[in-house]
Write a protein that holds these residues in place. Structure first.
Motif, PDB file in Angstrom:
ATOM      1  N   ALA A  31     -20.821   5.161 -13.629  1.00  0.00           N
ATOM      2  CA  ALA A  31     -19.518   5.780 -13.481  1.00  0.00           C
ATOM      3  C   ALA A  31     -19.225   6.114 -12.030  1.00  0.00           C
ATOM      4  O   ALA A  31     -18.085   6.051 -11.599  1.00  0.00           O
ATOM      5  CB  ALA A  31     -19.440   7.034 -14.344  1.00  0.00           C
ATOM      6  N   THR A  32     -20.280   6.468 -11.284  1.00  0.00           N
ATOM      7  CA  THR A  32     -20.073   6.802  -9.874  1.00  0.00           C
ATOM      8  C   THR A  32     -19.570   5.594  -9.100  1.00  0.00           C
ATOM      9  O   THR A  32     -18.657   5.706  -8.278  1.00  0.00           O
ATOM     10  CB  THR A  32     -21.383   7.322  -9.249  1.00  0.00           C
ATOM     11  N   ALA A  33     -20.144   4.429  -9.372  1.00  0.00           N
ATOM     12  CA  ALA A  33     -19.705   3.208  -8.690  1.00  0.00           C
ATOM     13  C   ALA A  33     -18.265   2.859  -9.062  1.00  0.00           C
ATOM     14  O   ALA A  33     -17.512   2.336  -8.242  1.00  0.00           O
ATOM     15  CB  ALA A  33     -20.643   2.058  -9.028  1.00  0.00           C
ATOM     16  N   LEU A  34     -17.874   3.156 -10.295  1.00  0.00           N
ATOM     17  CA  LEU A  34     -16.509   2.853 -10.736  1.00  0.00           C
ATOM     18  C   LEU A  34     -15.471   3.747 -10.055  1.00  0.00           C
ATOM     19  O   LEU A  34     -14.321   3.355  -9.912  1.00  0.00           O
ATOM     20  CB  LEU A  34     -16.393   2.990 -12.256  1.00  0.00           C
ATOM     21  N   THR A  35     -15.873   4.938  -9.648  1.00  0.00           N
ATOM     22  CA  THR A  35     -14.920   5.829  -8.980  1.00  0.00           C
ATOM     23  C   THR A  35     -14.862   5.582  -7.475  1.00  0.00           C
ATOM     24  O   THR A  35     -13.974   6.108  -6.804  1.00  0.00           O
ATOM     25  CB  THR A  35     -15.258   7.307  -9.235  1.00  0.00           C
ATOM     26  N   ALA A  36     -15.788   4.788  -6.944  1.00  0.00           N
ATOM     27  CA  ALA A  36     -15.782   4.516  -5.505  1.00  0.00           C
ATOM     28  C   ALA A  36     -14.560   3.697  -5.100  1.00  0.00           C
ATOM     29  O   ALA A  36     -13.929   3.983  -4.080  1.00  0.00           O
ATOM     30  CB  ALA A  36     -17.065   3.799  -5.096  1.00  0.00           C
ATOM     31  N   LEU A  37     -14.217   2.690  -5.876  1.00  0.00           N
ATOM     32  CA  LEU A  37     -13.072   1.846  -5.533  1.00  0.00           C
ATOM     33  C   LEU A  37     -11.754   2.631  -5.539  1.00  0.00           C
ATOM     34  O   LEU A  37     -11.000   2.559  -4.568  1.00  0.00           O
ATOM     35  CB  LEU A  37     -12.991   0.634  -6.458  1.00  0.00           C
ATOM     36  N   PRO A  38     -11.452   3.407  -6.584  1.00  0.00           N
ATOM     37  CA  PRO A  38     -10.218   4.201  -6.524  1.00  0.00           C
ATOM     38  C   PRO A  38     -10.213   5.200  -5.365  1.00  0.00           C
ATOM     39  O   PRO A  38      -9.160   5.471  -4.775  1.00  0.00           O
ATOM     40  CB  PRO A  38     -10.180   4.932  -7.869  1.00  0.00           C
ATOM     41  N   LEU A  39     -11.379   5.737  -5.012  1.00  0.00           N
ATOM     42  CA  LEU A  39     -11.449   6.674  -3.899  1.00  0.00           C
ATOM     43  C   LEU A  39     -11.099   5.976  -2.587  1.00  0.00           C
ATOM     44  O   LEU A  39     -10.293   6.478  -1.800  1.00  0.00           O
ATOM     45  CB  LEU A  39     -12.845   7.287  -3.824  1.00  0.00           C
ATOM     46  N   VAL A  40     -11.661   4.800  -2.369  1.00  0.00           N
ATOM     47  CA  VAL A  40     -11.350   4.038  -1.156  1.00  0.00           C
ATOM     48  C   VAL A  40      -9.877   3.642  -1.150  1.00  0.00           C
ATOM     49  O   VAL A  40      -9.194   3.769  -0.126  1.00  0.00           O
ATOM     50  CB  VAL A  40     -12.260   2.794  -1.050  1.00  0.00           C
ATOM     51  N   LEU A  41      -9.378   3.194  -2.273  1.00  0.00           N
ATOM     52  CA  LEU A  41      -7.965   2.810  -2.357  1.00  0.00           C
ATOM     53  C   LEU A  41      -7.044   3.997  -2.090  1.00  0.00           C
ATOM     54  O   LEU A  41      -6.003   3.845  -1.449  1.00  0.00           O
ATOM     55  CB  LEU A  41      -7.655   2.202  -3.726  1.00  0.00           C
ATOM     56  N   ALA A  42      -7.418   5.172  -2.563  1.00  0.00           N
ATOM     57  CA  ALA A  42      -6.595   6.366  -2.335  1.00  0.00           C
ATOM     58  C   ALA A  42      -6.526   6.690  -0.851  1.00  0.00           C
ATOM     59  O   ALA A  42      -5.455   7.024  -0.331  1.00  0.00           O
ATOM     60  CB  ALA A  42      -7.165   7.549  -3.116  1.00  0.00           C
ATOM     61  N   PHE A  43      -7.657   6.578  -0.164  1.00  0.00           N
ATOM     62  CA  PHE A  43      -7.649   6.867   1.273  1.00  0.00           C
ATOM     63  C   PHE A  43      -6.903   5.796   2.059  1.00  0.00           C
ATOM     64  O   PHE A  43      -6.180   6.105   3.004  1.00  0.00           O
ATOM     65  CB  PHE A  43      -9.071   7.023   1.803  1.00  0.00           C
ATOM     66  N   VAL A  44      -7.071   4.543   1.672  1.00  0.00           N
ATOM     67  CA  VAL A  44      -6.360   3.473   2.367  1.00  0.00           C
ATOM     68  C   VAL A  44      -4.856   3.606   2.128  1.00  0.00           C
ATOM     69  O   VAL A  44      -4.053   3.455   3.048  1.00  0.00           O
ATOM     70  CB  VAL A  44      -6.880   2.089   1.912  1.00  0.00           C
ATOM     71  N   ALA A  45      -4.466   3.912   0.913  1.00  0.00           N
ATOM     72  CA  ALA A  45      -3.044   4.068   0.593  1.00  0.00           C
ATOM     73  C   ALA A  45      -2.449   5.280   1.308  1.00  0.00           C
ATOM     74  O   ALA A  45      -1.256   5.310   1.590  1.00  0.00           O
ATOM     75  CB  ALA A  45      -2.850   4.209  -0.912  1.00  0.00           C
ATOM     76  N   GLY A  46      -3.280   6.267   1.615  1.00  0.00           N
ATOM     77  CA  GLY A  46      -2.789   7.479   2.254  1.00  0.00           C
ATOM     78  C   GLY A  46      -2.592   7.363   3.749  1.00  0.00           C
ATOM     79  O   GLY A  46      -2.030   8.255   4.372  1.00  0.00           O
ATOM     80  N   ARG A  47      -3.027   6.262   4.322  1.00  0.00           N
ATOM     81  CA  ARG A  47      -2.840   6.092   5.772  1.00  0.00           C
ATOM     82  C   ARG A  47      -1.361   6.007   6.099  1.00  0.00           C
ATOM     83  O   ARG A  47      -0.560   5.541   5.314  1.00  0.00           O
ATOM     84  CB  ARG A  47      -3.554   4.840   6.243  1.00  0.00           C
ATOM     85  N   GLY A  48      -1.024   6.463   7.264  1.00  0.00           N
ATOM     86  CA  GLY A  48       0.365   6.398   7.690  1.00  0.00           C
ATOM     87  C   GLY A  48       1.220   7.521   7.139  1.00  0.00           C
ATOM     88  O   GLY A  48       2.436   7.405   7.074  1.00  0.00           O
ATOM     89  N   GLY A  49       0.597   8.607   6.706  1.00  0.00           N
ATOM     90  CA  GLY A  49       1.361   9.762   6.267  1.00  0.00           C
ATOM     91  C   GLY A  49       1.734   9.781   4.796  1.00  0.00           C
ATOM     92  O   GLY A  49       2.464  10.664   4.363  1.00  0.00           O
ATOM     93  N   ARG A  50       1.266   8.817   4.020  1.00  0.00           N
ATOM     94  CA  ARG A  50       1.623   8.803   2.598  1.00  0.00           C
ATOM     95  C   ARG A  50       1.034   9.981   1.829  1.00  0.00           C
ATOM     96  O   ARG A  50       1.560  10.364   0.799  1.00  0.00           O
ATOM     97  CB  ARG A  50       1.174   7.492   1.954  1.00  0.00           C
ATOM     98  N   LEU A  51      -0.077  10.531   2.332  1.00  0.00           N
ATOM     99  CA  LEU A  51      -0.674  11.674   1.640  1.00  0.00           C
ATOM    100  C   LEU A  51       0.206  12.910   1.696  1.00  0.00           C
ATOM    101  O   LEU A  51      -0.053  13.889   1.029  1.00  0.00           O
ATOM    102  CB  LEU A  51      -2.058  11.992   2.214  1.00  0.00           C
ATOM    103  N   LEU A  52       1.250  12.866   2.497  1.00  0.00           N
ATOM    104  CA  LEU A  52       2.187  13.983   2.535  1.00  0.00           C
ATOM    105  C   LEU A  52       3.081  13.997   1.304  1.00  0.00           C
ATOM    106  O   LEU A  52       3.676  15.025   0.983  1.00  0.00           O
ATOM    107  CB  LEU A  52       3.037  13.910   3.807  1.00  0.00           C
ATOM    108  N   HIS A  53       3.170  12.871   0.616  1.00  0.00           N
ATOM    109  CA  HIS A  53       3.951  12.809  -0.627  1.00  0.00           C
ATOM    110  C   HIS A  53       3.111  13.412  -1.745  1.00  0.00           C
ATOM    111  O   HIS A  53       1.930  13.092  -1.888  1.00  0.00           O
ATOM    112  CB  HIS A  53       4.299  11.355  -0.943  1.00  0.00           C
ATOM    113  N   PRO A  54       3.684  14.295  -2.561  1.00  0.00           N
ATOM    114  CA  PRO A  54       2.907  14.980  -3.595  1.00  0.00           C
ATOM    115  C   PRO A  54       2.186  14.039  -4.569  1.00  0.00           C
ATOM    116  O   PRO A  54       1.063  14.330  -4.983  1.00  0.00           O
ATOM    117  CB  PRO A  54       3.947  15.824  -4.338  1.00  0.00           C
ATOM    118  N   LEU A  55       2.786  12.922  -4.922  1.00  0.00           N
ATOM    119  CA  LEU A  55       2.144  12.004  -5.867  1.00  0.00           C
ATOM    120  C   LEU A  55       0.849  11.441  -5.287  1.00  0.00           C
ATOM    121  O   LEU A  55      -0.201  11.445  -5.948  1.00  0.00           O
ATOM    122  CB  LEU A  55       3.099  10.868  -6.234  1.00  0.00           C
TER     123      LEU A  55
END
Length: 85
Positions: free
Chosen positions: A1-25
């Motif tokens: 399960a830990t390995a399965l959560t690694a990909l979404p975690l990396v994707l979340a950080f990559v998607a958040g680049r450029g200020g996207r993490l400022l959006h609540p979603l």
């Protein structure tokens, strides 16, 4: 399960680049993924080190990692911590 959560975690950080993490979603989605990954990693560590009901070894290991991160954070000068991308 830990390995399965690694990909979404990396994707979340990559998607958040450029200020996207400022959006609540994006922000709350990343928080949910981090908490899920942390729970999976903690459970795996407890199983690996504690072997069942004894969580003392995993608690000590997690505490040591946290303490090391705090010490390194405060020991490294701020100009070395945040290099421009």
């Amino acid at each position: 399960a830990t390995a399965l959560t690694a990909l979404p975690l990396v994707l979340a950080f990559v998607a958040g680049r450029g200020g996207r993490l400022l959006h609540p979603l994006y922000y709350w989605g990343t928080v949910a993924v981090i908490r899920t990954a942390g729970t999976c990693a903690g459970d795996a560590l407890a199983h690996l080190l504690g072997g069942g009901d004894n969580v003392l070894p995993s608690t000590l290991a997690t505490g040591a990692v946290f303490a090391t991160a705090v010490i390194v954070f405060y020991a490294v000068p701020p100009r070395l911590r945040s290099a421009p991308v």
